[in-house]
Design an enzyme around this catalytic site. Structure first.
Site, PDB file in Angstrom:
ATOM      1  N   SER A 153      26.187  51.732  72.623  1.00 55.32           N
ATOM      2  CA  SER A 153      26.724  52.406  73.807  1.00 55.32           C
ATOM      3  C   SER A 153      25.812  53.563  74.172  1.00 55.32           C
ATOM      4  O   SER A 153      25.196  54.181  73.286  1.00 55.32           O
ATOM      5  CB  SER A 153      28.117  52.949  73.493  1.00 55.32           C
ATOM      6  N   TYR A 166      32.735  57.561  67.597  1.00 50.41           N
ATOM      7  CA  TYR A 166      32.260  56.362  68.305  1.00 50.41           C
ATOM      8  C   TYR A 166      30.735  56.398  68.486  1.00 50.41           C
ATOM      9  O   TYR A 166      30.042  55.409  68.227  1.00 50.41           O
ATOM     10  CB  TYR A 166      32.977  56.324  69.657  1.00 50.41           C
ATOM     11  N   LYS A 170      28.072  53.808  66.964  1.00 47.49           N
ATOM     12  CA  LYS A 170      27.256  52.997  67.881  1.00 47.49           C
ATOM     13  C   LYS A 170      25.759  53.136  67.601  1.00 47.49           C
ATOM     14  O   LYS A 170      24.982  52.205  67.822  1.00 47.49           O
ATOM     15  CB  LYS A 170      27.588  53.366  69.330  1.00 47.49           C
TER      16      LYS A 170
HETATM   17  N1  LIG Z   1      33.177  48.722  78.548  1.00 44.26           N
HETATM   18  C1  LIG Z   1      32.089  49.468  78.465  1.00 44.26           C
HETATM   19  O1  LIG Z   1      31.589  50.002  79.470  1.00 44.26           O
HETATM   20  C2  LIG Z   1      31.429  49.680  77.134  1.00 44.26           C
HETATM   21  C3  LIG Z   1      30.399  50.638  77.062  1.00 44.26           C
HETATM   22  C4  LIG Z   1      29.714  50.800  75.871  1.00 44.26           C
HETATM   23  C5  LIG Z   1      30.035  50.005  74.779  1.00 44.26           C
HETATM   24  N2  LIG Z   1      31.059  49.101  74.856  1.00 44.26           N
HETATM   25  C6  LIG Z   1      31.351  48.287  73.670  1.00 44.26           C
HETATM   26  O2  LIG Z   1      31.543  46.934  74.054  1.00 44.26           O
HETATM   27  C7  LIG Z   1      32.496  46.314  73.181  1.00 44.26           C
HETATM   28  C8  LIG Z   1      33.632  45.705  73.994  1.00 44.26           C
HETATM   29  O3  LIG Z   1      34.314  46.740  74.678  1.00 44.26           O
HETATM   30  P1  LIG Z   1      35.364  46.504  75.864  1.00 44.26           P
HETATM   31  O4  LIG Z   1      35.084  47.570  76.867  1.00 44.26           O
HETATM   32  O5  LIG Z   1      35.348  45.076  76.270  1.00 44.26           O
HETATM   33  O6  LIG Z   1      36.733  46.902  75.108  1.00 44.26           O
HETATM   34  P2  LIG Z   1      38.199  46.250  75.137  1.00 44.26           P
HETATM   35  O7  LIG Z   1      39.102  47.301  74.595  1.00 44.26           O
HETATM   36  O8  LIG Z   1      38.501  45.655  76.464  1.00 44.26           O
HETATM   37  O9  LIG Z   1      38.059  45.043  74.080  1.00 44.26           O
HETATM   38  C9  LIG Z   1      37.867  45.268  72.718  1.00 44.26           C
HETATM   39  C10 LIG Z   1      38.702  44.285  71.948  1.00 44.26           C
HETATM   40  O10 LIG Z   1      38.456  44.464  70.539  1.00 44.26           O
HETATM   41  C11 LIG Z   1      39.655  44.144  69.861  1.00 44.26           C
HETATM   42  N3  LIG Z   1      39.685  44.717  68.513  1.00 44.26           N
HETATM   43  C12 LIG Z   1      39.933  46.011  68.168  1.00 44.26           C
HETATM   44  N4  LIG Z   1      39.914  46.144  66.829  1.00 44.26           N
HETATM   45  C13 LIG Z   1      39.633  44.916  66.318  1.00 44.26           C
HETATM   46  C14 LIG Z   1      39.477  44.425  65.000  1.00 44.26           C
HETATM   47  N5  LIG Z   1      39.618  45.231  63.946  1.00 44.26           N
HETATM   48  N6  LIG Z   1      39.169  43.106  64.827  1.00 44.26           N
HETATM   49  C15 LIG Z   1      39.059  42.274  65.890  1.00 44.26           C
HETATM   50  N7  LIG Z   1      39.207  42.691  67.172  1.00 44.26           N
HETATM   51  C16 LIG Z   1      39.483  44.001  67.381  1.00 44.26           C
HETATM   52  C17 LIG Z   1      40.747  44.740  70.753  1.00 44.26           C
HETATM   53  O11 LIG Z   1      42.015  44.142  70.483  1.00 44.26           O
HETATM   54  C18 LIG Z   1      40.222  44.444  72.147  1.00 44.26           C
HETATM   55  O12 LIG Z   1      40.794  43.275  72.710  1.00 44.26           O
HETATM   56  C19 LIG Z   1      32.951  47.418  72.218  1.00 44.26           C
HETATM   57  O13 LIG Z   1      32.194  47.351  71.044  1.00 44.26           O
HETATM   58  C20 LIG Z   1      32.629  48.691  72.955  1.00 44.26           C
HETATM   59  O14 LIG Z   1      32.443  49.780  72.095  1.00 44.26           O
HETATM   60  C21 LIG Z   1      31.770  48.938  76.005  1.00 44.26           C
END
Ligand SMILES: NC(=O)c1ccc[n+]([C@@H]2O[C@H](COP(=O)([O-])OP(=O)(O)OC[C@H]3O[C@@H](n4cnc5c(N)ncnc54)[C@H](O)[C@@H]3O)[C@@H](O)[C@H]2O)c1
Length: 308
Positions: A153, A166, A170
């Site tokens: 991230s 976080y 990351k």
């Molecule tokens: N959305 C963004 O802009 C963004 C930015 C930077 C990084 N990220 C990273 O991308 C990835 C996806 O993020 P997102 O925005 O789609 O989030 P989201 O919250 O929509 O989805 C994440 C999913 O992970 C699942 N989860 C949580 N703990 C878990 C576990 N112990 N085992 C299995 N599943 C588990 C949750 O139930 C959830 O459905 C993450 O790693 C996040 O840190 C996202």
């Protein structure tokens, strides 16, 4: 309907019941992959588990003619993460790619962060990525192929406020992927990192987006569909990326980015070594090279377009 880019490949995507992982799962299945849709169905602020999100993604994929199975085991512990890989082996007999995507947030300023909030985030992101990848690697070595994708991230790459747990986890993804690349490339195993930007439950819940001008942020986020990083995930596990390893990509709306790795900017040598005094004397040599700490537009100066 499958165009075959991932035909025959078995891909595990953690946390693919929602958000970016969900988009990646649907995109991969539409290109012939057999997908393990893993998700514990975590609540936003708790671990009240719910099997529905993963099952719904599997239903959608099957309805469209694709192949997928839901798995509800957590990445956060060694044993349960091994069950996720076992599910791929038991169901489809192989595993070709692992996307370490599961994630949670526990936002708090550093001076208020509790040990539990620190641990929870480390457990899912850093331990989770280790656990799941470690479970898959014996199979990857045996077959001399396999692809890892780790999700980082800009919160780690640039820094962030209220996210010390976080951001630290990351940046750990990059260390882990660097080492896996150096250790495993000889076995035909690739590892890459992706910094996504997308409108998901996670980003809609961040303090910055809730309190930083809601309307402007709603529009900014709306322009960032999870399909964009989802497509990058799919590319990175495909054979089209067979020569790409050890890299850090960004995917945000219509923008795709390649980030650099830290490398020395300037080199100074002093016979006999350094003292604090000689450092004070010499280090003006680095003036003008220090990284200016900034976030958002201070680092990526252009904005994605907004959708009205
Ligand atoms: N959305 C963004 O802009 C963004 C930015 C930077 C990084 N990220 C990273 O991308 C990835 C996806 O993020 P997102 O925005 O789609 O989030 P989201 O919250 O929509 O989805 C994440 C999913 O992970 C699942 N989860 C949580 N703990 C878990 C576990 N112990 N085992 C299995 N599943 C588990 C949750 O139930 C959830 O459905 C993450 O790693 C996040 O840190 C996202």
């Amino acid at each position: 309907m499958a165009d075959g880019m991932l035909e025959g490949k078995v891909i595990v995507i953690s946390g693919s019941g929602r958000g970016i992982g969900r988009a990646g799962a649907i995109i991969m299945a539409a290109r012939g992959a057999k997908v393990i849709v893993n998700d514990v169905g975590a609540g936003l602020h708790d671990q009240n588990l719910d099997q529905l999100p993963a099952q719904e993604v599997v239903d959608l994929i099957r309805k469209a003619g694709g192949t997928a199975i839901a798995n509800y085991d957590s990445v956060a512990t060694w044993d349960s993460a091994h069950k996720i890989v076992q599910c791929a082996m038991d169901t489809y007999g192989r595993i070709d790619g692992v996307v370490n995507n599961a994630g949670i947030l526990r936002e708090r300023m550093f001076y208020n962060m509790s040990e539990a909030e620190w641990d929870d985030v480390m457990q899912v992101h850093l331990y989770g990525s280790f656990n799941l990848s470690r479970a898959a690697v014996p199979q990857f070595r045996k077959q001399e192929s396999g692809a890892f994708v780790f999700m980082t991230s800009t919160a780690g790459l640039f820094g962030s406020i209220g996210q010390c747990n976080y951001s630290s986890a990351k940046m750990g993804m990059i260390g882990l992927s660097n080492v896996l690349t150096l250790e495993l490339k000889r076995y035909g195993i690739r590892s890459n990192v992706l910094a996504p930007g997308a409108s998901t439950r996670m980003t809609q819940s961040t303090a910055a987006n809730l309190h930083g001008g809601e309307e402007a942020n709603r529009k900014r986020l709306a322009a960032l569909p999870p399909e964009s990083p989802g497509a990058m995930m799919a590319f990175l596990v495909s054979d089209a990326a067979k020569d790409i390893y050890g890299q850090i990509f960004g995917a945000r709306g219509s923008d795709m980015m390649l980030f650099n790795h830290p490398r020395p900017l300037r080199y100074l040598h002093r016979d006999g070594g350094w003292s604090p005094e000689s450092l004070a004397e010499a280090l003006p040599a680095f003036d003008g090279l220090y990284t200016k700490m900034a976030r958002g537009k201070g680092v990526i100066p252009w904005d994605p377009p907004t959708i009205e």
